[in-house]
Scaffold this motif. Structure first.
Motif, mmCIF file in Angstrom:
data_model
loop_
_atom_site.group_PDB
_atom_site.id
_atom_site.type_symbol
_atom_site.label_atom_id
_atom_site.label_comp_id
_atom_site.label_asym_id
_atom_site.label_seq_id
_atom_site.Cartn_x
_atom_site.Cartn_y
_atom_site.Cartn_z
ATOM 1 N N ALA A 31 11.258 61.561 38.216
ATOM 2 C CA ALA A 31 10.969 60.299 37.587
ATOM 3 C C ALA A 31 10.744 59.147 38.766
ATOM 4 N N CYS A 32 10.565 59.778 39.809
ATOM 5 C CA CYS A 32 10.341 59.021 41.091
ATOM 6 C C CYS A 32 10.722 57.671 41.284
ATOM 7 N N GLY A 33 12.245 57.650 41.077
ATOM 8 C CA GLY A 33 12.949 56.575 41.330
ATOM 9 C C GLY A 33 12.707 55.352 40.313
ATOM 10 N N ARG A 34 12.435 55.795 39.144
ATOM 11 C CA ARG A 34 11.982 54.798 38.057
ATOM 12 C C ARG A 34 13.200 54.440 36.985
ATOM 13 N N LEU A 35 12.858 53.604 36.100
ATOM 14 C CA LEU A 35 13.807 53.424 35.064
ATOM 15 C C LEU A 35 13.232 54.509 33.774
ATOM 16 N N VAL A 36 14.294 54.661 33.114
ATOM 17 C CA VAL A 36 13.953 55.680 31.762
ATOM 18 C C VAL A 36 15.114 54.775 30.704
ATOM 19 N N THR A 37 14.431 54.986 29.653
ATOM 20 C CA THR A 37 14.833 54.154 28.443
ATOM 21 C C THR A 37 14.606 55.202 27.312
ATOM 22 N N PRO A 38 15.316 54.946 26.117
ATOM 23 C CA PRO A 38 14.652 55.651 24.829
ATOM 24 C C PRO A 38 13.432 55.302 24.644
ATOM 25 N N ASP A 60 13.323 61.658 23.106
ATOM 26 C CA ASP A 60 12.161 60.567 22.743
ATOM 27 C C ASP A 60 12.451 59.674 23.980
ATOM 28 N N LEU A 61 11.526 59.760 25.149
ATOM 29 C CA LEU A 61 12.094 58.966 26.373
ATOM 30 C C LEU A 61 10.538 58.234 26.760
ATOM 31 N N VAL A 62 11.080 57.116 27.434
ATOM 32 C CA VAL A 62 10.143 56.384 28.436
ATOM 33 C C VAL A 62 10.533 56.203 29.750
ATOM 34 N N ILE A 63 9.485 56.742 30.639
ATOM 35 C CA ILE A 63 9.737 56.693 32.264
ATOM 36 C C ILE A 63 8.932 55.393 32.562
ATOM 37 N N TRP A 64 9.258 54.438 32.730
ATOM 38 C CA TRP A 64 8.491 53.177 33.311
ATOM 39 C C TRP A 64 8.271 52.955 34.528
ATOM 40 N N ASP A 65 6.963 52.204 34.889
ATOM 41 C CA ASP A 65 6.820 51.789 35.879
ATOM 42 C C ASP A 65 7.517 50.593 36.174
ATOM 43 N N ALA A 66 8.916 50.865 36.583
ATOM 44 C CA ALA A 66 9.707 49.644 37.010
ATOM 45 C C ALA A 66 10.940 50.304 37.500
ATOM 46 N N PRO A 67 11.731 49.772 38.358
ATOM 47 C CA PRO A 67 12.898 50.275 39.113
ATOM 48 C C PRO A 67 14.154 49.950 38.409
ATOM 49 N N ASN A 68 14.154 49.209 37.485
ATOM 50 C CA ASN A 68 15.165 48.708 36.825
ATOM 51 C C ASN A 68 14.862 48.104 35.375
ATOM 52 N N LEU A 69 15.955 47.629 34.567
ATOM 53 C CA LEU A 69 15.621 47.062 33.416
ATOM 54 C C LEU A 69 15.145 45.772 33.399
ATOM 55 N N GLU A 70 15.552 45.044 34.311
ATOM 56 C CA GLU A 70 15.143 43.556 34.399
ATOM 57 C C GLU A 70 13.762 43.340 34.605
ATOM 58 N N TYR A 71 12.991 44.200 35.423
ATOM 59 C CA TYR A 71 11.691 44.294 35.787
ATOM 60 C C TYR A 71 10.701 44.439 34.672
ATOM 61 N N ILE A 72 11.084 45.104 33.300
ATOM 62 C CA ILE A 72 10.216 45.202 32.340
ATOM 63 C C ILE A 72 10.233 43.904 31.488
ATOM 64 N N ALA A 110 4.703 51.084 30.803
ATOM 65 C CA ALA A 110 5.023 52.512 30.343
ATOM 66 C C ALA A 110 4.308 53.377 31.386
ATOM 67 N N ASN A 111 4.827 54.303 32.022
ATOM 68 C CA ASN A 111 4.335 55.437 33.048
ATOM 69 C C ASN A 111 4.087 56.718 32.098
ATOM 70 N N THR A 112 5.352 57.219 31.757
ATOM 71 C CA THR A 112 5.177 58.511 30.904
ATOM 72 C C THR A 112 5.997 58.428 29.730
ATOM 73 N N VAL A 113 5.458 58.899 28.621
ATOM 74 C CA VAL A 113 5.884 58.897 27.557
ATOM 75 C C VAL A 113 6.420 60.445 26.904
ATOM 76 N N ILE A 114 7.716 60.565 26.496
ATOM 77 C CA ILE A 114 8.032 62.074 26.266
ATOM 78 C C ILE A 114 8.504 62.053 24.687
ATOM 79 N N LYS A 115 7.909 62.882 23.826
ATOM 80 C CA LYS A 115 8.391 62.911 22.566
ATOM 81 C C LYS A 115 8.567 64.355 21.995
#
Ligand code: NIG
Ligand code: FE
Length: 411
Positions: free
Chosen positions: A63-70, A376-388, A397-402
């Motif tokens: 995930a290269c130090g990124r944020l992940v959410t559902p 089902d996940l999103v890896i974001w181009d963001a280091p934390n939640l505030e950033y988005i 969104a950097n990578t979307v997993i379904k």
């Protein structure tokens, strides 16, 4: 097959298998330096700190130090329709009210004409392009309504198009029958006959399993609360759970109906009253707010704070449609949720994941990153939640997993 997602700077997720309400809507789990272990399409384990040591046979995603959410859930869209309505732009800019355009035979009714003219394949191809872009924005599940047919053949054509779309691409679709979206011109003088036509379609829809939900546009000049209750109860008898468009413009009582019949969700709610808020709290109904529609129609934003304080679970959705919201960017909806609807980033995240999943009857399976749930996940181009929430207007969104598979990546 197992997959390890490692090097996650922040994993932000609501928790639970039902909608989160009140204070708990904002009480999400934040894990630092986290990992997620998947087995096929399921989440096996979630943890903080060093990832379990896994053999070379296990696929690794850095995930290269990124944020992940559902994965995001868009709980309210009118995904399938013919044509567009850019010709209404000047009218809307002059301030001609939405309901007046509809009363003059434009609005929804002009999309009905274009949807009747389109073939099922044309509708599928058009909506496929939208779904591809939605997926790239992080949307892994999307509710989709009929409601631009308003006759038997076209309502079924829209619902079959939704079914076909569910097979052709990775975004999971939640089909909703919205025959009660408007009274078509040919029934203007005989509403009762139109009500009967809509009800007559229910056994066919149930038999072909074409819809999970039934929805109604309860609004001044469209459908009354009594008519809404009648069609929603008839649909419940055929196994379709209830949704309602209510209080978008006027509070005429649709929200009270939603609570009374324990609808899964009530949507729009710009003009909701304290009585309506109590009805939703009592009915366990999710309030699905659509701030991009407020933005586009120059309307106020729904009073989310009052709903959250009253213990009503709040979801946010796009309302993508060719009239009142010709855009589907759920990330923009999240920004609006934070800046215009006055919800915290944590509350907004719950609103577009777990609570949206609950509005779609799927909170037990999706909407949070927990062992046992679907991957089902999103890896974001963001280091934390505030950033988005801090950034806007670009796809973060950097990578979307379904279902455990990478379906989109920026690379
Ligand atoms: O949710 N309000 C009713 N239905 C849609 C608009 C549909 C249209 O204008 O085509 C909505 O905003
Ligand atoms: Fe809508």
């Amino acid at each position: 097959m197992k997959t390890l997602i490692h090097n996650i700077a922040v994993l932000a997720t609501p928790v639970g298998q039902k909608a989160a309400c009140g204070m708990s809507q904002g009480e999400i789990n934040i894990l630092h330096d986290a990992y997620i272990l998947l087995e096929d399409d399921r989440i096996l384990e979630v943890g903080e700190g060093s990832a379990p040591s896994v053999g070379p046979e296990i696929q690794r995603i850095d995930a290269c130090g990124r944020l992940v959410t559902p994965g995001l859930v868009d709980a309210h869209t009118h995904l399938v329709f013919g044509g567009w309505r850019e010709h209404e732009l000047a009218l809307k800019r002059r301030g001609v009210p939405y309901l007046e355009i509809l009363a003059q035979g434009g609005g929804i009714l002009s999309t009905v004409k274009m949807t009747r003219e389109a073939t099922e394949e044309e509708l599928v191809e058009k909506a496929s392009k939208v779904l591809k872009e939605m997926l790239a924005l992080g949307v892994t599940t999307c509710e989709a309504k009929s409601g631009y047919g308003l006759d038997e053949a076209t309502e079924l054509k829209q619902l079959r198009a939704i079914r076909e779309l569910g097979k052709r691409q990775p975004v999971e679709l939640v089909p909703t029958y919205l025959g009660a979206h408007a009274v078509p011109k040919e029934y203007k003088e005989d509403r009762e006959a139109y009500m009967e036509l809509m009800e007559a379609l229910l056994p066919k829809i149930a038999e072909e399993k074409l819809a999970e939900f039934c929805d109604v546009f309860c609004e001044t000049g469209v459908f009354t609360p009594d008519e809404s209750e009648r069609i929603l109860l008839a649909a419940q008898k055929h196994g379709l759970r209830s949704k309602i468009h209510s209080d978008e413009i006027d509070a005429i009582g649709g929200t009270n109906v939603a609570g009374k019949i324990r609808a899964a969700s009530a949507e729009h709610l710009i003009a909701i009253t304290p009585e309506g808020i109590s009805a939703l709290a009592e009915g366990g109904t999710v309030a699905v707010l659509l701030p991009a529609t407020s933005f586009y129609l120059n309307k106020p934003y729904a009073p989310a704070r009052a709903m959250i304080e009253a213990g009503v679970p709040v979801a946010l959705a796009s309302d993508f449609n060719p009239g009142s919201c010709p855009g589907f960017n759920l990330q923009l909806v999240m920004n609006l949720g934070c800046w215009k609807v006055n919800m915290s980033p944590e509350e907004v995240l719950t609103a577009v994941t777990l609570n949206a999943a609950a509005a779609c009857g799927r909170a037990e399976r999706i909407g949070s990153v927990e062992a046992g749930k679907q991957a089902d996940l999103v890896i974001w181009d963001a280091p934390n939640l505030e950033y988005i929430f801090y950034r806007f207007g670009e796809n973060l969104a950097n990578t979307v997993i379904k279902n455990g598979k990478i379906q989109y990546t920026k690379g």
